[in-house]
Design an enzyme around this catalytic site. Sequence first.
Site, PDB file in Angstrom:
ATOM      1  N   ARG A 128       0.821  -1.204   0.000  1.00 45.11           N
ATOM      2  CA  ARG A 128       0.000   0.000   0.000  1.00 45.11           C
ATOM      3  C   ARG A 128       0.856   1.256   0.000  1.00 45.11           C
ATOM      4  NH1 ARG A 128      -3.948  -2.770   4.598  1.00 45.11           N
ATOM      5  NH2 ARG A 128      -4.987  -4.199   3.145  1.00 45.11           N
ATOM      6  N   ARG A 192       7.182  -4.888  -5.512  1.00 41.29           N
ATOM      7  CA  ARG A 192       5.807  -4.792  -5.033  1.00 41.29           C
ATOM      8  C   ARG A 192       4.959  -5.944  -5.567  1.00 41.29           C
ATOM      9  NH1 ARG A 192       0.994  -2.667  -6.885  1.00 41.29           N
ATOM     10  NH2 ARG A 192      -0.413  -1.814  -5.283  1.00 41.29           N
ATOM     11  N   SER A 292      15.501  31.330   5.961  1.00 41.91           N
ATOM     12  CA  SER A 292      16.426  31.115   7.069  1.00 41.91           C
ATOM     13  C   SER A 292      15.921  31.870   8.287  1.00 41.91           C
ATOM     14  CB  SER A 292      17.824  31.618   6.681  1.00 41.91           C
ATOM     15  OG  SER A 292      18.640  31.751   7.824  1.00 41.91           O
ATOM     16  N   LYS A 298      18.043  34.565   2.211  1.00 42.47           N
ATOM     17  CA  LYS A 298      18.268  33.217   1.709  1.00 42.47           C
ATOM     18  C   LYS A 298      16.991  32.569   1.179  1.00 42.47           C
ATOM     19  CE  LYS A 298      21.240  30.443   3.320  1.00 42.47           C
ATOM     20  NZ  LYS A 298      21.863  29.399   4.177  1.00 42.47           N
ATOM     21  N   ASN A 300      16.668  28.745   0.576  1.00 39.62           N
ATOM     22  CA  ASN A 300      17.380  27.469   0.646  1.00 39.62           C
ATOM     23  C   ASN A 300      16.703  26.387  -0.205  1.00 39.62           C
ATOM     24  OD1 ASN A 300      19.280  28.418   2.569  1.00 39.62           O
ATOM     25  ND2 ASN A 300      17.752  28.185   4.175  1.00 39.62           N
ATOM     26  N   ARG A 331      12.272 -20.204  13.286  1.00 38.41           N
ATOM     27  CA  ARG A 331      11.795 -18.855  13.605  1.00 38.41           C
ATOM     28  C   ARG A 331      12.803 -18.251  14.557  1.00 38.41           C
ATOM     29  NH1 ARG A 331       6.473 -18.995  16.190  1.00 38.41           N
ATOM     30  NH2 ARG A 331       6.662 -16.737  16.160  1.00 38.41           N
TER      31      ARG A 331
END
Length: 468
Positions: A128, A192, A292, A298, A300, A331
Amino acid sequence: MPSTDPAEDLGLLSPGQAGSPVEAATGDAAYVRAILDAEAALTRAQAALGLAPAAAARAVTAAAAETARYDVRDLALRARSGGNPVIPLVADLTAAVAERDRQAAAHVHRGATSQDILDTAAMLVAARALEPVLADLGRAADVLARLAVEHRDTPIAGRTLTQHAVPTTFGLKAAGWRSLLLDAHERLAAVRAALPAQLGGAAGTLAAFHAFAEAAGPDPGPDLGLRLLAGYAAETGLAEPTLPWHTLRTPVADLAGALAFTAGALGKLAADVLLMSRTEIGELGESCGGGSSAMPHKANPVRATLIAAAARQVPALASVLYAGLAAEDERPAGAWHAEWQPLRQALRLVGGAARDAAELAEGLRVHPRRMRDNLDATDGLIISERLAAVLAALIGRGEARQALSRASRRVVEQSKELDEALREEPDIARVLPQDRLRELTDPTQYAGSASALVDRALRRTVATQNST
Protein backbone atom coordinates in the site's frame (compact mmCIF):
# COMPACT_ATOMS: atom_id res chain seq x y z
CA MET A 1 -6.52 20.17 20.43
CA PRO A 2 -2.72 19.82 20.24
CA SER A 3 -1.29 16.50 21.41
CA THR A 4 0.09 16.46 24.95
CA ASP A 5 1.44 12.92 24.92
CA PRO A 6 5.24 13.23 25.34
CA ALA A 7 5.75 9.82 23.72
CA GLU A 8 3.82 10.60 20.56
CA ASP A 9 5.81 11.00 17.35
CA LEU A 10 4.10 13.49 15.07
CA GLY A 11 7.01 13.96 12.66
CA LEU A 12 8.61 17.02 14.27
CA LEU A 13 12.13 15.77 13.54
CA SER A 14 11.28 14.15 10.21
CA PRO A 15 9.88 16.90 7.96
CA GLY A 16 10.78 14.96 4.83
CA GLN A 17 8.17 12.34 5.56
CA ALA A 18 5.71 14.52 7.51
CA GLY A 19 2.30 14.65 5.89
CA SER A 20 3.21 12.31 3.04
CA PRO A 21 0.80 9.59 1.91
CA VAL A 22 3.40 7.00 2.88
CA GLU A 23 3.60 8.32 6.43
CA ALA A 24 -0.10 7.65 6.83
CA ALA A 25 0.15 4.29 5.04
CA THR A 26 2.82 3.09 7.48
CA GLY A 27 1.50 4.45 10.78
CA ASP A 28 0.54 2.30 13.74
CA ALA A 29 -3.11 2.47 12.74
CA ALA A 30 -2.17 1.26 9.25
CA TYR A 31 -0.32 -1.71 10.74
CA VAL A 32 -3.33 -2.56 12.92
CA ARG A 33 -5.48 -2.36 9.81
CA ALA A 34 -3.12 -4.69 7.95
CA ILE A 35 -2.97 -7.20 10.83
CA LEU A 36 -6.75 -7.29 10.98
CA ASP A 37 -6.90 -7.71 7.19
CA ALA A 38 -4.47 -10.63 7.43
CA GLU A 39 -6.52 -12.31 10.15
CA ALA A 40 -9.77 -11.91 8.22
CA ALA A 41 -8.15 -13.24 5.04
CA LEU A 42 -6.92 -16.32 6.89
CA THR A 43 -10.40 -17.20 8.15
CA ARG A 44 -11.90 -16.64 4.70
CA ALA A 45 -9.25 -18.87 3.11
CA GLN A 46 -10.01 -21.64 5.61
CA ALA A 47 -13.73 -21.27 5.01
CA ALA A 48 -13.18 -21.65 1.26
CA LEU A 49 -11.58 -25.06 1.92
CA GLY A 50 -14.24 -26.15 4.39
CA LEU A 51 -11.94 -25.69 7.37
CA ALA A 52 -14.17 -23.02 8.92
CA PRO A 53 -17.86 -22.16 8.58
CA ALA A 54 -18.77 -19.42 6.13
CA ALA A 55 -20.50 -17.66 9.00
CA ALA A 56 -17.21 -17.53 10.89
CA ALA A 57 -15.49 -15.91 7.93
CA ARG A 58 -18.22 -13.28 7.76
CA ALA A 59 -18.06 -12.60 11.50
CA VAL A 60 -14.27 -12.26 11.58
CA THR A 61 -14.25 -10.02 8.51
CA ALA A 62 -16.92 -7.78 10.00
CA ALA A 63 -15.18 -7.51 13.37
CA ALA A 64 -11.85 -6.82 11.67
CA ALA A 65 -13.41 -3.94 9.75
CA GLU A 66 -14.22 -2.07 12.96
CA THR A 67 -10.72 -0.66 13.35
CA ALA A 68 -11.81 2.15 15.65
CA ARG A 69 -12.52 -0.25 18.50
CA TYR A 70 -8.87 -1.36 18.74
CA ASP A 71 -6.76 0.94 20.94
CA VAL A 72 -3.32 1.22 19.35
CA ARG A 73 -1.56 2.51 22.46
CA ASP A 74 -3.11 -0.18 24.62
CA LEU A 75 -2.04 -2.83 22.11
CA ALA A 76 1.51 -1.47 22.14
CA LEU A 77 1.75 -1.67 25.91
CA ARG A 78 0.26 -5.14 26.05
CA ALA A 79 2.58 -6.31 23.27
CA ARG A 80 5.48 -6.21 25.70
CA SER A 81 4.36 -9.41 27.42
CA GLY A 82 4.53 -11.52 24.25
CA GLY A 83 7.00 -9.47 22.26
CA ASN A 84 4.72 -8.58 19.35
CA PRO A 85 1.41 -6.77 18.78
CA VAL A 86 -0.40 -9.66 17.15
CA ILE A 87 -0.98 -11.47 20.44
CA PRO A 88 -3.02 -8.74 22.16
CA LEU A 89 -4.79 -7.82 18.93
CA VAL A 90 -5.88 -11.42 18.40
CA ALA A 91 -7.35 -11.40 21.91
CA ASP A 92 -9.29 -8.21 21.17
CA LEU A 93 -10.41 -9.47 17.75
CA THR A 94 -11.57 -12.74 19.28
CA ALA A 95 -13.66 -10.85 21.82
CA ALA A 96 -15.15 -8.68 19.08
CA VAL A 97 -16.05 -11.75 17.00
CA ALA A 98 -17.59 -13.46 20.03
CA GLU A 99 -19.96 -10.55 20.43
CA ARG A 100 -21.33 -11.42 16.99
CA ASP A 101 -21.01 -15.18 16.95
CA ARG A 102 -19.57 -17.10 19.90
CA GLN A 103 -18.79 -20.17 17.81
CA ALA A 104 -17.04 -18.08 15.16
CA ALA A 105 -14.57 -16.79 17.74
CA ALA A 106 -12.86 -20.16 17.79
CA HIS A 107 -11.77 -19.61 14.20
CA VAL A 108 -9.81 -16.39 14.80
CA HIS A 109 -6.11 -16.94 14.13
CA ARG A 110 -6.61 -20.69 14.09
CA GLY A 111 -3.49 -22.58 13.03
CA ALA A 112 -1.35 -19.49 12.50
CA THR A 113 1.57 -18.10 14.41
CA SER A 114 2.10 -14.42 15.20
CA GLN A 115 4.86 -14.13 12.63
CA ASP A 116 2.55 -15.36 9.88
CA ILE A 117 0.19 -12.49 10.56
CA LEU A 118 2.73 -9.73 11.19
CA ASP A 119 4.84 -10.65 8.18
CA THR A 120 1.74 -10.67 6.00
CA ALA A 121 0.67 -7.35 7.49
CA ALA A 122 4.11 -5.88 6.80
CA MET A 123 3.84 -6.93 3.16
CA LEU A 124 0.35 -5.41 2.94
CA VAL A 125 1.65 -2.16 4.44
CA ALA A 126 4.58 -2.14 2.02
CA ALA A 127 2.34 -2.82 -0.99
CA ARG A 128 0.00 0.00 0.00
CA ALA A 129 2.85 2.40 0.78
CA LEU A 130 4.57 1.79 -2.55
CA GLU A 131 1.56 2.96 -4.56
CA PRO A 132 2.13 6.69 -3.90
CA VAL A 133 5.90 6.20 -4.16
CA LEU A 134 5.54 4.78 -7.66
CA ALA A 135 3.13 7.55 -8.61
CA ASP A 136 5.51 10.26 -7.40
CA LEU A 137 8.46 8.69 -9.19
CA GLY A 138 6.37 8.72 -12.34
CA ARG A 139 5.45 12.39 -11.81
CA ALA A 140 9.07 13.36 -11.35
CA ALA A 141 10.20 11.33 -14.37
CA ASP A 142 7.59 12.97 -16.58
CA VAL A 143 8.80 16.44 -15.64
CA LEU A 144 12.44 15.48 -16.12
CA ALA A 145 11.60 14.18 -19.59
CA ARG A 146 10.17 17.58 -20.49
CA LEU A 147 13.25 19.31 -19.11
CA ALA A 148 15.50 17.00 -21.12
CA VAL A 149 13.62 17.85 -24.32
CA GLU A 150 13.57 21.58 -23.60
CA HIS A 151 17.28 21.69 -22.73
CA ARG A 152 18.49 18.98 -25.09
CA ASP A 153 21.17 21.31 -26.45
CA THR A 154 21.61 23.75 -23.56
CA PRO A 155 25.37 23.78 -22.91
CA ILE A 156 26.68 23.40 -19.39
CA ALA A 157 30.02 22.69 -17.79
CA GLY A 158 30.56 19.04 -17.00
CA ARG A 159 32.27 18.59 -13.63
CA THR A 160 34.48 15.76 -12.45
CA LEU A 161 36.07 15.63 -9.00
CA THR A 162 34.39 19.04 -8.36
CA GLN A 163 36.25 20.75 -11.23
CA HIS A 164 35.28 21.74 -14.78
CA ALA A 165 35.95 18.81 -17.10
CA VAL A 166 34.43 19.10 -20.59
CA PRO A 167 31.16 20.61 -21.79
CA THR A 168 27.93 18.64 -21.63
CA THR A 169 24.27 19.63 -21.86
CA PHE A 170 21.67 20.16 -19.19
CA GLY A 171 19.34 17.97 -21.24
CA LEU A 172 21.71 15.05 -20.82
CA LYS A 173 21.91 15.66 -17.08
CA ALA A 174 18.11 15.74 -16.79
CA ALA A 175 17.84 12.59 -18.91
CA GLY A 176 20.28 10.91 -16.55
CA TRP A 177 18.21 11.85 -13.52
CA ARG A 178 15.12 10.50 -15.26
CA SER A 179 16.88 7.26 -16.13
CA LEU A 180 17.74 6.64 -12.48
CA LEU A 181 14.19 7.34 -11.39
CA LEU A 182 12.84 4.93 -13.98
CA ASP A 183 15.34 2.32 -12.80
CA ALA A 184 14.04 2.85 -9.27
CA HIS A 185 10.45 2.63 -10.47
CA GLU A 186 11.11 -0.66 -12.23
CA ARG A 187 12.77 -2.16 -9.16
CA LEU A 188 10.05 -1.03 -6.78
CA ALA A 189 7.27 -2.16 -9.11
CA ALA A 190 8.86 -5.59 -9.47
CA VAL A 191 9.35 -5.95 -5.73
CA ARG A 192 5.81 -4.79 -5.03
CA ALA A 193 4.36 -7.36 -7.42
CA ALA A 194 6.34 -10.11 -5.68
CA LEU A 195 5.53 -9.20 -2.05
CA PRO A 196 4.26 -12.50 -0.60
CA ALA A 197 1.82 -13.56 2.04
CA GLN A 198 3.27 -15.53 4.94
CA LEU A 199 1.75 -18.70 6.32
CA GLY A 200 3.62 -21.57 7.90
CA GLY A 201 2.28 -22.15 11.37
CA ALA A 202 4.53 -22.75 14.34
CA ALA A 203 7.61 -23.99 12.45
CA GLY A 204 6.80 -23.58 8.77
CA THR A 205 5.12 -26.96 8.16
CA LEU A 206 1.45 -25.86 8.25
CA ALA A 207 0.88 -28.88 10.49
CA ALA A 208 -1.74 -27.21 12.70
CA PHE A 209 -4.08 -26.79 9.76
CA HIS A 210 -3.82 -30.50 9.05
CA ALA A 211 -4.55 -31.26 12.69
CA PHE A 212 -7.68 -29.11 12.73
CA ALA A 213 -8.84 -30.66 9.46
CA GLU A 214 -8.23 -34.22 10.68
CA ALA A 215 -10.17 -33.49 13.86
CA ALA A 216 -13.15 -32.37 11.81
CA GLY A 217 -13.36 -35.14 9.25
CA PRO A 218 -11.54 -37.30 6.69
CA ASP A 219 -7.83 -36.98 5.90
CA PRO A 220 -7.49 -33.74 3.91
CA GLY A 221 -4.46 -34.99 2.01
CA PRO A 222 -0.83 -33.82 2.04
CA ASP A 223 -1.48 -30.83 -0.17
CA LEU A 224 -3.93 -29.14 2.22
CA GLY A 225 -1.34 -26.64 3.35
CA LEU A 226 -0.45 -25.76 -0.22
CA ARG A 227 -4.08 -25.20 -1.13
CA LEU A 228 -4.60 -23.09 1.97
CA LEU A 229 -1.49 -21.04 1.25
CA ALA A 230 -2.70 -20.34 -2.28
CA GLY A 231 -6.13 -19.32 -1.04
CA TYR A 232 -4.69 -17.14 1.70
CA ALA A 233 -2.43 -15.29 -0.74
CA ALA A 234 -5.39 -14.72 -3.03
CA GLU A 235 -7.49 -13.35 -0.16
CA THR A 236 -4.76 -10.88 0.81
CA GLY A 237 -3.94 -9.85 -2.76
CA LEU A 238 -0.28 -10.73 -2.16
CA ALA A 239 1.89 -13.18 -4.07
CA GLU A 240 1.88 -16.85 -3.14
CA PRO A 241 5.28 -17.87 -1.72
CA THR A 242 6.89 -21.17 -2.65
CA LEU A 243 7.76 -21.79 0.99
CA PRO A 244 6.97 -20.19 4.32
CA TRP A 245 9.71 -17.58 4.76
CA HIS A 246 9.94 -17.14 8.54
CA THR A 247 13.73 -17.39 8.30
CA LEU A 248 14.06 -17.15 4.52
CA ARG A 249 13.96 -13.36 4.39
CA THR A 250 14.36 -12.80 0.67
CA PRO A 251 11.18 -10.70 0.42
CA VAL A 252 12.35 -8.24 3.06
CA ALA A 253 15.88 -8.13 1.69
CA ASP A 254 14.65 -7.49 -1.85
CA LEU A 255 12.38 -4.73 -0.60
CA ALA A 256 15.26 -3.23 1.37
CA GLY A 257 17.49 -3.26 -1.68
CA ALA A 258 14.89 -1.58 -3.88
CA LEU A 259 14.24 1.08 -1.25
CA ALA A 260 17.95 1.76 -0.82
CA PHE A 261 18.41 2.02 -4.60
CA THR A 262 15.48 4.41 -4.85
CA ALA A 263 16.84 6.58 -2.07
CA GLY A 264 20.19 6.72 -3.84
CA ALA A 265 18.62 7.53 -7.21
CA LEU A 266 16.66 10.37 -5.65
CA GLY A 267 19.79 11.40 -3.77
CA LYS A 268 21.71 11.83 -7.03
CA LEU A 269 19.08 14.29 -8.25
CA ALA A 270 19.24 16.15 -4.94
CA ALA A 271 23.04 16.23 -4.86
CA ASP A 272 23.24 17.81 -8.30
CA VAL A 273 20.53 20.35 -7.54
CA LEU A 274 22.25 21.30 -4.29
CA LEU A 275 25.54 21.88 -6.10
CA MET A 276 24.04 23.71 -9.05
CA SER A 277 21.93 26.00 -6.87
CA ARG A 278 24.89 27.30 -4.85
CA THR A 279 25.02 31.09 -4.90
CA GLU A 280 28.27 31.20 -6.84
CA ILE A 281 27.00 28.68 -9.41
CA GLY A 282 23.34 29.63 -9.71
CA GLU A 283 22.45 27.31 -12.58
CA LEU A 284 19.32 25.96 -10.89
CA GLY A 285 16.91 27.05 -8.19
CA GLU A 286 13.88 25.70 -6.37
CA SER A 287 10.68 27.55 -7.09
CA CYS A 288 9.76 27.79 -3.41
CA GLY A 289 13.06 27.85 -1.58
CA GLY A 290 12.93 27.84 2.19
CA GLY A 291 13.84 30.80 4.32
CA SER A 292 16.43 31.11 7.07
CA SER A 293 15.71 31.96 10.70
CA ALA A 294 18.67 34.35 10.72
CA MET A 295 19.30 35.47 7.14
CA PRO A 296 16.32 37.04 5.35
CA HIS A 297 17.99 37.01 1.95
CA LYS A 298 18.27 33.22 1.71
CA ALA A 299 16.10 30.88 -0.38
CA ASN A 300 17.38 27.47 0.65
CA PRO A 301 16.93 24.40 -1.60
CA VAL A 302 14.78 22.67 1.00
CA ARG A 303 13.28 19.89 -1.16
CA ALA A 304 16.73 18.80 -2.30
CA THR A 305 18.00 19.01 1.26
CA LEU A 306 15.29 16.71 2.58
CA ILE A 307 15.89 14.23 -0.23
CA ALA A 308 19.62 14.26 0.52
CA ALA A 309 18.88 13.55 4.19
CA ALA A 310 16.76 10.54 3.27
CA ALA A 311 19.41 9.21 0.89
CA ARG A 312 21.92 9.14 3.74
CA GLN A 313 19.65 7.20 6.09
CA VAL A 314 18.04 4.47 4.00
CA PRO A 315 21.22 2.47 3.22
CA ALA A 316 21.89 2.06 6.95
CA LEU A 317 18.32 0.89 7.50
CA ALA A 318 18.67 -1.52 4.59
CA SER A 319 21.77 -3.02 6.20
CA VAL A 320 19.69 -3.97 9.24
CA LEU A 321 17.13 -5.62 6.99
CA TYR A 322 19.81 -7.52 5.07
CA ALA A 323 21.21 -8.75 8.37
CA GLY A 324 17.91 -10.55 8.95
CA LEU A 325 18.92 -13.07 6.27
CA ALA A 326 21.21 -14.68 8.84
CA ALA A 327 18.27 -15.76 11.00
CA GLU A 328 18.57 -18.99 12.96
CA ASP A 329 16.32 -22.06 13.18
CA GLU A 330 12.76 -22.08 11.84
CA ARG A 331 11.80 -18.86 13.60
CA PRO A 332 14.33 -16.43 15.06
CA ALA A 333 14.61 -14.49 18.29
CA GLY A 334 15.47 -10.84 17.68
CA ALA A 335 16.32 -10.95 13.98
CA TRP A 336 12.67 -10.75 12.98
CA HIS A 337 11.84 -8.16 15.63
CA ALA A 338 14.75 -5.99 14.48
CA GLU A 339 13.17 -5.57 11.03
CA TRP A 340 9.95 -3.83 12.03
CA GLN A 341 11.04 -0.26 12.62
CA PRO A 342 13.82 -0.08 9.98
CA LEU A 343 11.39 -1.32 7.31
CA ARG A 344 8.76 1.21 8.26
CA GLN A 345 11.28 4.04 8.43
CA ALA A 346 12.83 3.12 5.08
CA LEU A 347 9.38 3.17 3.48
CA ARG A 348 8.62 6.53 5.06
CA LEU A 349 11.91 8.11 4.05
CA VAL A 350 11.63 6.92 0.45
CA GLY A 351 7.98 7.98 0.34
CA GLY A 352 8.81 11.46 1.54
CA ALA A 353 11.80 11.74 -0.79
CA ALA A 354 9.73 10.65 -3.82
CA ARG A 355 7.10 13.25 -2.98
CA ASP A 356 9.77 15.92 -2.57
CA ALA A 357 11.43 14.90 -5.84
CA ALA A 358 8.17 15.32 -7.73
CA GLU A 359 7.65 18.75 -6.19
CA LEU A 360 11.28 19.69 -6.80
CA ALA A 361 11.15 18.70 -10.46
CA GLU A 362 7.84 20.45 -11.05
CA GLY A 363 9.16 23.72 -9.64
CA LEU A 364 12.77 23.59 -10.79
CA ARG A 365 14.03 26.87 -12.22
CA VAL A 366 16.69 26.54 -14.91
CA HIS A 367 19.07 29.43 -15.65
CA PRO A 368 20.76 28.86 -19.05
CA ARG A 369 22.60 32.22 -18.94
CA ARG A 370 24.34 31.25 -15.70
CA MET A 371 25.15 27.90 -17.24
CA ARG A 372 26.84 29.66 -20.15
CA ASP A 373 28.64 32.11 -17.85
CA ASN A 374 30.06 29.22 -15.86
CA LEU A 375 30.98 27.40 -19.03
CA ASP A 376 33.11 30.42 -19.97
CA ALA A 377 34.63 30.78 -16.50
CA THR A 378 37.92 29.15 -17.50
CA ASP A 379 38.32 31.33 -20.63
CA GLY A 380 38.18 28.32 -22.93
CA LEU A 381 40.33 25.88 -20.97
CA ILE A 382 37.35 23.54 -20.64
CA ILE A 383 37.82 22.73 -24.32
CA SER A 384 41.48 21.65 -24.04
CA GLU A 385 40.64 17.96 -24.61
CA ARG A 386 39.32 18.77 -28.08
CA LEU A 387 42.29 20.92 -28.94
CA ALA A 388 44.73 18.27 -27.81
CA ALA A 389 43.15 15.73 -30.18
CA VAL A 390 43.04 18.13 -33.15
CA LEU A 391 46.53 19.54 -32.67
CA ALA A 392 48.11 16.12 -32.13
CA ALA A 393 47.04 15.18 -35.64
CA LEU A 394 48.50 18.42 -37.04
CA ILE A 395 51.79 18.97 -35.20
CA GLY A 396 52.36 15.79 -33.20
CA ARG A 397 51.24 14.76 -29.76
CA GLY A 398 54.28 15.98 -27.82
CA GLU A 399 54.42 19.37 -29.51
CA ALA A 400 50.69 19.85 -29.14
CA ARG A 401 50.84 19.11 -25.40
CA GLN A 402 53.67 21.55 -24.82
CA ALA A 403 52.01 24.32 -26.83
CA LEU A 404 48.72 23.83 -25.02
CA SER A 405 50.45 23.89 -21.66
CA ARG A 406 52.18 27.19 -22.46
CA ALA A 407 48.96 28.73 -23.79
CA SER A 408 47.01 27.52 -20.75
CA ARG A 409 49.48 29.18 -18.39
CA ARG A 410 49.05 32.47 -20.24
CA VAL A 411 45.28 32.16 -19.93
CA VAL A 412 45.56 31.80 -16.17
CA GLU A 413 48.41 34.25 -15.55
CA GLN A 414 47.50 36.95 -18.06
CA SER A 415 43.69 36.62 -18.14
CA LYS A 416 43.64 35.92 -21.86
CA GLU A 417 41.09 33.97 -23.86
CA LEU A 418 42.36 30.58 -24.94
CA ASP A 419 42.10 31.26 -28.67
CA GLU A 420 44.16 34.44 -28.20
CA ALA A 421 46.81 32.59 -26.22
CA LEU A 422 46.95 29.84 -28.83
CA ARG A 423 47.52 32.32 -31.66
CA GLU A 424 50.74 33.30 -29.90
CA GLU A 425 52.06 29.79 -30.45
CA PRO A 426 53.78 29.82 -33.90
CA ASP A 427 53.29 26.09 -34.53
CA ILE A 428 49.57 26.42 -33.87
CA ALA A 429 49.07 29.68 -35.76
CA ARG A 430 50.76 28.06 -38.73
CA VAL A 431 48.30 25.16 -39.01
CA LEU A 432 45.06 26.71 -37.72
CA PRO A 433 43.56 29.91 -39.14
CA GLN A 434 41.90 32.28 -36.70
CA ASP A 435 38.34 31.35 -37.67
CA ARG A 436 39.03 27.63 -37.22
CA LEU A 437 40.75 28.28 -33.90
CA ARG A 438 37.78 30.29 -32.67
CA GLU A 439 35.47 27.47 -33.68
CA LEU A 440 37.58 24.87 -31.91
CA THR A 441 37.62 26.87 -28.68
CA ASP A 442 33.85 27.42 -28.59
CA PRO A 443 32.65 25.23 -25.68
CA THR A 444 29.12 25.07 -27.03
CA GLN A 445 30.40 23.15 -30.05
CA TYR A 446 31.94 20.28 -28.08
CA ALA A 447 29.08 18.25 -26.65
CA GLY A 448 29.89 15.01 -28.46
CA SER A 449 26.88 12.70 -28.66
CA ALA A 450 25.02 14.43 -25.82
CA SER A 451 21.97 15.24 -27.91
CA ALA A 452 21.81 11.76 -29.42
CA LEU A 453 22.10 10.25 -25.96
CA VAL A 454 19.21 12.39 -24.75
CA ASP A 455 17.10 11.23 -27.68
CA ARG A 456 17.89 7.60 -26.98
CA ALA A 457 17.21 7.93 -23.24
CA LEU A 458 13.82 9.51 -23.91
CA ARG A 459 12.76 6.57 -26.08
CA ARG A 460 12.34 4.62 -22.86
CA THR A 461 8.57 4.31 -22.71
CA VAL A 462 6.33 6.19 -20.35
CA ALA A 463 4.43 2.94 -19.77
CA THR A 464 7.45 1.63 -17.90
CA GLN A 465 7.30 4.38 -15.33
CA ASN A 466 3.53 4.49 -14.95
CA SER A 467 2.76 0.80 -14.53
CA THR A 468 1.79 0.27 -10.91
